[in-house]
Motif scaffolding. Structure first.
Motif, PDB file in Angstrom:
ATOM      1  N   ASP A   1      42.511  33.197  39.535  1.00 27.40           N
ATOM      2  CA  ASP A   1      42.358  34.540  38.970  1.00 27.40           C
ATOM      3  C   ASP A   1      43.216  35.520  39.748  1.00 27.40           C
ATOM      4  O   ASP A   1      43.305  35.426  40.976  1.00 27.40           O
ATOM      5  N   VAL A   2      43.803  36.470  39.032  1.00 28.77           N
ATOM      6  CA  VAL A   2      44.741  37.389  39.686  1.00 28.77           C
ATOM      7  C   VAL A   2      44.425  38.839  39.342  1.00 28.77           C
ATOM      8  O   VAL A   2      44.162  39.173  38.182  1.00 28.77           O
ATOM      9  N   ARG A   3      44.474  39.678  40.379  1.00 26.19           N
ATOM     10  CA  ARG A   3      44.354  41.130  40.244  1.00 26.19           C
ATOM     11  C   ARG A   3      45.427  41.787  41.112  1.00 26.19           C
ATOM     12  O   ARG A   3      46.105  41.115  41.877  1.00 26.19           O
ATOM     13  N   ARG A   4      45.525  43.113  40.982  1.00 24.38           N
ATOM     14  CA  ARG A   4      46.455  43.856  41.835  1.00 24.38           C
ATOM     15  C   ARG A   4      45.658  44.678  42.844  1.00 24.38           C
ATOM     16  O   ARG A   4      44.681  45.347  42.485  1.00 24.38           O
ATOM     17  N   CYS A   5      46.093  44.647  44.090  1.00 25.39           N
ATOM     18  CA  CYS A   5      45.413  45.444  45.108  1.00 25.39           C
ATOM     19  C   CYS A   5      46.108  46.806  45.246  1.00 25.39           C
ATOM     20  O   CYS A   5      47.135  47.067  44.611  1.00 25.39           O
TER      21      CYS A   5
ATOM     22  N   PRO B   1      36.279  48.232  45.530  1.00 20.13           N
ATOM     23  CA  PRO B   1      37.157  47.691  44.491  1.00 20.13           C
ATOM     24  C   PRO B   1      38.435  47.086  45.068  1.00 20.13           C
ATOM     25  O   PRO B   1      39.036  47.643  45.994  1.00 20.13           O
ATOM     26  N   VAL B   2      38.832  45.954  44.510  1.00 20.12           N
ATOM     27  CA  VAL B   2      40.074  45.312  44.932  1.00 20.12           C
ATOM     28  C   VAL B   2      41.250  46.254  44.718  1.00 20.12           C
ATOM     29  O   VAL B   2      42.151  46.357  45.560  1.00 20.12           O
ATOM     30  N   GLY B   3      41.233  46.963  43.590  1.00 22.24           N
ATOM     31  CA  GLY B   3      42.336  47.859  43.261  1.00 22.24           C
ATOM     32  C   GLY B   3      42.451  49.060  44.171  1.00 22.24           C
ATOM     33  O   GLY B   3      43.447  49.783  44.117  1.00 22.24           O
ATOM     34  N   GLU B   4      41.447  49.295  45.014  1.00 20.44           N
ATOM     35  CA  GLU B   4      41.482  50.414  45.951  1.00 20.44           C
ATOM     36  C   GLU B   4      41.596  49.946  47.398  1.00 20.44           C
ATOM     37  O   GLU B   4      41.446  50.743  48.329  1.00 20.44           O
ATOM     38  N   THR B   5      41.867  48.657  47.561  1.00 22.34           N
ATOM     39  CA  THR B   5      41.955  48.081  48.902  1.00 22.34           C
ATOM     40  C   THR B   5      43.358  47.540  49.139  1.00 22.34           C
ATOM     41  O   THR B   5      43.873  46.776  48.324  1.00 22.34           O
ATOM     42  N   GLU B   6      43.981  47.922  50.216  1.00 21.20           N
ATOM     43  CA  GLU B   6      45.342  47.462  50.505  1.00 21.20           C
ATOM     44  C   GLU B   6      45.330  46.014  51.001  1.00 21.20           C
ATOM     45  O   GLU B   6      44.324  45.521  51.523  1.00 21.20           O
TER      46      GLU B   6
ATOM     47  N   ALA C   1      36.093  42.298  40.346  1.00 26.21           N
ATOM     48  CA  ALA C   1      36.814  43.562  40.507  1.00 26.21           C
ATOM     49  C   ALA C   1      36.577  44.178  41.877  1.00 26.21           C
ATOM     50  O   ALA C   1      37.307  45.081  42.290  1.00 26.21           O
ATOM     51  N   ASP C   2      35.559  43.687  42.599  1.00 29.31           N
ATOM     52  CA  ASP C   2      35.308  44.174  43.946  1.00 29.31           C
ATOM     53  C   ASP C   2      35.029  42.991  44.870  1.00 29.31           C
ATOM     54  O   ASP C   2      34.993  41.838  44.428  1.00 29.31           O
ATOM     55  N   VAL C   3      34.819  43.280  46.137  1.00 32.39           N
ATOM     56  CA  VAL C   3      34.641  42.207  47.119  1.00 32.39           C
ATOM     57  C   VAL C   3      33.195  42.090  47.596  1.00 32.39           C
ATOM     58  O   VAL C   3      32.920  41.512  48.649  1.00 32.39           O
ATOM     59  N   GLU C   4      32.260  42.598  46.797  1.00 33.21           N
ATOM     60  CA  GLU C   4      30.857  42.630  47.225  1.00 33.21           C
ATOM     61  C   GLU C   4      30.287  41.245  47.514  1.00 33.21           C
ATOM     62  O   GLU C   4      29.494  41.072  48.449  1.00 33.21           O
ATOM     63  N   ARG C   5      30.663  40.242  46.734  1.00 29.72           N
ATOM     64  CA  ARG C   5      30.107  38.895  46.948  1.00 29.72           C
ATOM     65  C   ARG C   5      30.479  38.343  48.324  1.00 29.72           C
ATOM     66  O   ARG C   5      29.786  37.487  48.860  1.00 29.72           O
ATOM     67  N   PHE C   6      31.581  38.803  48.871  1.00 25.86           N
ATOM     68  CA  PHE C   6      32.044  38.292  50.155  1.00 25.86           C
ATOM     69  C   PHE C   6      31.648  39.182  51.333  1.00 25.86           C
ATOM     70  O   PHE C   6      31.456  38.688  52.447  1.00 25.86           O
ATOM     71  N   THR C   7      31.544  40.483  51.097  1.00 24.71           N
ATOM     72  CA  THR C   7      31.320  41.418  52.198  1.00 24.71           C
ATOM     73  C   THR C   7      29.996  42.160  52.108  1.00 24.71           C
ATOM     74  O   THR C   7      29.585  42.780  53.097  1.00 24.71           O
ATOM     75  N   GLY C   8      29.363  42.145  50.919  1.00 27.69           N
ATOM     76  CA  GLY C   8      28.159  42.941  50.715  1.00 27.69           C
ATOM     77  C   GLY C   8      28.467  44.384  50.388  1.00 27.69           C
ATOM     78  O   GLY C   8      27.559  45.187  50.134  1.00 27.69           O
TER      79      GLY C   8
END
Length: 251
Positions: free
Chosen positions: A62-66, A88-93, A77-84
């Protein structure tokens, strides 16, 4: 009593015959490691796809843009499953994303890192999870002979067709519904449809797609039994979360 015994024997023979037929049919299926066999290794990571490439016909990512512009391999769309934390991926460099551990020490990779880890002879299915990725995704996979771009959003497929310059990269339409699926696939000259795994059992999506020359690859298979059942109803491929579904190494 004799009739009952005969009926039981016939039922047993039929069941055995179906099992054999399913096994034969399953051997012809194209098997995709869903997110690099997400149940066996940290999903969408370099270790996952590297290991899956030796066991399946294809690898799906799966691919998104950061935020800094790189294409990254993340499903949500976000990293909650990994970090809690629902950032959003799109707002993270990328400099921050590359530090996020997905599991077992593996971290979020860029698309180019995954491409380097998947041999050219392995079919690579890149699912575009959002709009605005087409041109960069096409540039990234340029030169790979065995690549399939897929998406749930028809507008994403339209973007790819507009950006591929007539090269007609192989496309697949991913869907949770059988209604209108083949029409969307036809509109964008797709080679396949990817329905949710229950649809081939409760709709006519398989024969409809086959009449239009479309392959049918179902997602997501959780057991060997489900894979065999899908083989019996005529699907061409399956996306599996574990290599155990395959029953044996494919490569």
């Amino acid at each position: 009593m004799r009739k009952r015994a005969t009926d039981a024997l016939v039922a047993g023979v039929l069941a055995a015959g179906l099992a054999v037929l399913a096994g034969i049919r399953a051997r012809s299926l194209t098997t995709f490691a869903h997110r690099g066999f997400a149940a066996d290794a940290p999903e969408n990571t370099v270790p996952a796809v590297r290991g899956a490439a030796d066991r399946a016909d294809g690898v799906e990512i799966d691919v998104r843009r950061c935020a800094s512009g790189e294409l990254v391999c993340v499903h949500d769309a976000d990293v909650e499953r990994f970090t809690g934390d629902p950032i959003p991926v799109g707002e993270t460099e990328w400099t921050a994303l590359r530090e996020i551990e997905v599991g077992d020490g593996a971290t979020v990779p860029r698309l180019e890192d995954v491409l380097d880890a998947v041999p050219d002879d392995v079919l690579l299915n890149v699912e575009l999870k959002e709009r605005g990725l087409a041109a960069d995704a096409l540039a990234a996979v340029a030169g790979r002979e065995r690549v399939l771009l897929s998406a749930f959003d028809p507008e994403v497929l339209e973007e790819v067709r507009a950006a591929d310059g007539g090269d007609e990269v192989a496309l697949a339409y991913v869907t949770r519904s059988s209604r209108g699926t083949c029409s969307v696939a036809d509109r964008f000259d797709c080679v396949a449809v990817h329905p949710r795994a229950d649809l081939p059992f409760r709709s006519a999506i398989v024969p409809r797609a086959h009449r239009r020359g479309l392959a049918v690859n179902a997602w997501t298979v959780d057991s060997r039994l489900e894979m065999l059942a899908l083989a019996l109803v005529g699907v061409d491929g399956v996306f599996a979360d574990s290599a155990r579904c395959l029953g044996r190494s494919r490569r």
